[in-house]
Design a protein around this motif. Sequence first.
Motif, PDB file in Angstrom:
ATOM      1  N   ARG A  58       0.835  -1.207   0.000  1.00  0.00           N
ATOM      2  CA  ARG A  58       0.000   0.000   0.000  1.00  0.00           C
ATOM      3  C   ARG A  58       0.870   1.257   0.000  1.00  0.00           C
ATOM      4  O   ARG A  58       1.822   1.355   0.789  1.00  0.00           O
ATOM      5  N   PRO A  59       0.565   2.241  -0.858  1.00  0.00           N
ATOM      6  CA  PRO A  59       1.239   3.535  -0.726  1.00  0.00           C
ATOM      7  C   PRO A  59       1.011   4.045   0.689  1.00  0.00           C
ATOM      8  O   PRO A  59      -0.125   4.024   1.180  1.00  0.00           O
ATOM      9  N   THR A  60       2.065   4.481   1.342  1.00  0.00           N
ATOM     10  CA  THR A  60       1.950   4.812   2.763  1.00  0.00           C
ATOM     11  C   THR A  60       2.662   6.121   3.090  1.00  0.00           C
ATOM     12  O   THR A  60       3.866   6.262   2.837  1.00  0.00           O
ATOM     13  N   ALA A  61       1.919   7.049   3.657  1.00  0.00           N
ATOM     14  CA  ALA A  61       2.508   8.286   4.181  1.00  0.00           C
ATOM     15  C   ALA A  61       2.943   8.036   5.622  1.00  0.00           C
ATOM     16  O   ALA A  61       2.350   7.219   6.336  1.00  0.00           O
ATOM     17  N   VAL A 103       5.756   3.403  -4.989  1.00  0.00           N
ATOM     18  CA  VAL A 103       4.683   3.356  -5.971  1.00  0.00           C
ATOM     19  C   VAL A 103       4.233   4.786  -6.247  1.00  0.00           C
ATOM     20  O   VAL A 103       4.229   5.626  -5.345  1.00  0.00           O
ATOM     21  N   GLU A 104       3.885   5.058  -7.493  1.00  0.00           N
ATOM     22  CA  GLU A 104       3.438   6.407  -7.860  1.00  0.00           C
ATOM     23  C   GLU A 104       1.948   6.553  -7.597  1.00  0.00           C
ATOM     24  O   GLU A 104       1.148   5.699  -7.983  1.00  0.00           O
ATOM     25  N   ILE A 105       1.595   7.640  -6.920  1.00  0.00           N
ATOM     26  CA  ILE A 105       0.189   7.941  -6.654  1.00  0.00           C
ATOM     27  C   ILE A 105      -0.139   9.327  -7.215  1.00  0.00           C
ATOM     28  O   ILE A 105       0.754  10.135  -7.493  1.00  0.00           O
ATOM     29  N   THR A 106      -1.433   9.582  -7.401  1.00  0.00           N
ATOM     30  CA  THR A 106      -1.891  10.863  -7.920  1.00  0.00           C
ATOM     31  C   THR A 106      -2.754  11.549  -6.872  1.00  0.00           C
ATOM     32  O   THR A 106      -3.718  10.966  -6.369  1.00  0.00           O
ATOM     33  N   SER A 142      -0.577  -1.560  -4.661  1.00  0.00           N
ATOM     34  CA  SER A 142       0.297  -0.996  -5.694  1.00  0.00           C
ATOM     35  C   SER A 142      -0.079  -1.446  -7.094  1.00  0.00           C
ATOM     36  O   SER A 142       0.202  -0.742  -8.069  1.00  0.00           O
ATOM     37  N   ALA A 143      -0.722  -2.601  -7.229  1.00  0.00           N
ATOM     38  CA  ALA A 143      -1.094  -3.096  -8.556  1.00  0.00           C
ATOM     39  C   ALA A 143      -2.183  -2.253  -9.210  1.00  0.00           C
ATOM     40  O   ALA A 143      -2.314  -2.254 -10.437  1.00  0.00           O
TER      41      ALA A 143
END
Length: 359
Positions: A58-61, A103-106, A142-143
């Motif tokens: 998971r993208p994670t801050a 992973v790239e997020i928007t 991420s997928a």
Amino acid sequence: MAKTPAAHVQAGEREVRISSPDRVIYEATDRTPEVTKLMVAEFFATVGDPLMRALRDRPTALERWPDGWREGMKLATGPTDKEGDGFYQKRTPKGAPDYLEEVEITFPSGRKAREICPTEPAIPVWCAQMGALTFHPWPVRSADVDHPDELRIDLDPQPGTDFADVLRVADVARETLEELGLRGFAKTSGNRGVHIYVRIRPEWTFEDLRHAAIGFGRELERRDGGVTTAWWKEERGERIFVDFNQNNRDRTIASAYSLRPKPGAPVSTPLTWEELADLKDPRELNLFTVPDLLADGDRWAQIDDEAYDLTPLLELWEKLPGGELNFPPDYPKMPGEPPRVQPSKKVASHWDEEGNRIE
């Protein structure tokens, strides 16, 4: 005074270096001893497998408190806030180890960024080395970062309510989900609230997910007069707020097994529904007690066993009255959104459909 040598923590198959291991992160309280940086790193290593169930892919801050947390410290409100003691790190920190994946997020603005994407227990421990206490994962993998795989129901107590009120509403939520054929998994927020997660198939958008949360919140309002979905604080009253906007793109809440910046190093802790109903004080679940609780197994061990259809909740959104609700203030104006004007101010002025004041 001689500098304390670095320590090393075993996390999975890796050994992670922890500098300044004796730095005090949490001061002692009347119920807990002080907590050092090394103890935080060791805690994340100890809860590694259950924590990875919440974070993996998971993208994670990161919520970072490099100098530790003390009463009165504040979290920065944005990248230009220089007064904050802690801050959110949405982009991968510099100096990341070569085994860390991204992973790239928007963002809602359309801007893009690369966030950390935990894939093994050593990553949260390295994050502790960077001063991270709380992990804020997106509800996506991420997928496919545009289609969420979990609904998050955030039960947020408002002034005048207490933890007993939250527990009452949580039980109504459990019962409602079961009637809809869905299984919810509960955890403490690490403060006064409760979070309920439902795994869903990644077939819907963030907008769908938010509407499902609104629909579910309105059903809870219908069943319990002590619940509200009112976005404006002045309209919530002494009720439990269902924070539907936590299901927006780039809106995250503390993961299971995250520490929280509160006295005594409290932990956002998964519980069975029976354990939650019996809980008197969420502060009992902290860095010192949660490892013993886990000796009986992770209460969310089955959370990935089944992913559910979101349709029953979207039907509530379509059926129950109320229409669209406000988005967070940093979001672009969204289709069908009401004017972003506090009700008390709207009465005194004239506003157009876009929320602009008409002189």
